[in-house]
Write a protein that holds these residues in place. Sequence first.
Motif: not given
Length: 261
Positions: A142-158
Amino acid sequence: MGLSLATAERWVERWERQQQRYAVDREERFTVIADVVEQSVAGLPGRPSVVDLGCGPGSLAARLARRMPYADIVAVDMDPLLLELARTHHADAARYVDVTIGARDWTHALGLDRPLDAAVSTTALHYLDPDALYRTYRQLAGLLRPGGVLVNGDHFPHDDAALAGLAGCVGRRHAERGQALAHEDWASWWAAVAQDPELTDLLAERRRRQAAVTGSGTGTGTGGAPCLSVSTHERLLRQAGFRHVGAVWQYGDSHVLVAIR
């Protein structure tokens, strides 16, 4: 609770070394996150608006500010000690906000006057349970403009246990080759912090806040371990309203996950 610059520099430098034990190819992960944000705002008029979620002592915010000095960065964290290190050591990198991500009305504390172009995070959102994470993703959409990005770097288990084991092995071997395991660990860093008299008040406030959440004031916290897989994050992001979702970088179980509004 103001800190001297020398104290902040010393503890941030130790934090940077300590975190190399945990984030596989950490510097490359930061670079990839910055690549994505820079590409997503290329050609836009005005100053890009970026929020750094769970900024800690300002590691990612500072790198983004060096890469994109024309961006307006808001850095958010709930840890008073880490936030004060960021404010002191990386004072010009961002506007720092003391708020708990996912808490009621937490987005109002950001003080935004226009839609976000990007939201970023690294090794910070894994403490949220699925419901809180979904709610946070919806709020960010809701805060991001259309085309805006969320970028999350982390360890994600399989999801697959056999692959999870192999991915963990890849990460450990990489850390061993880079001698990252020779650095102090999370617990040792916090134990050392507790011996610095200049940090006493901030550490007491940190413990007070932890006690309010957990009902116990003992300890200084743990590094936390991610428990949700990439596929779970992708599903929650799509449900939250993001159109394009997927990993753009991976090393072992360390990923950079991107969602486009």
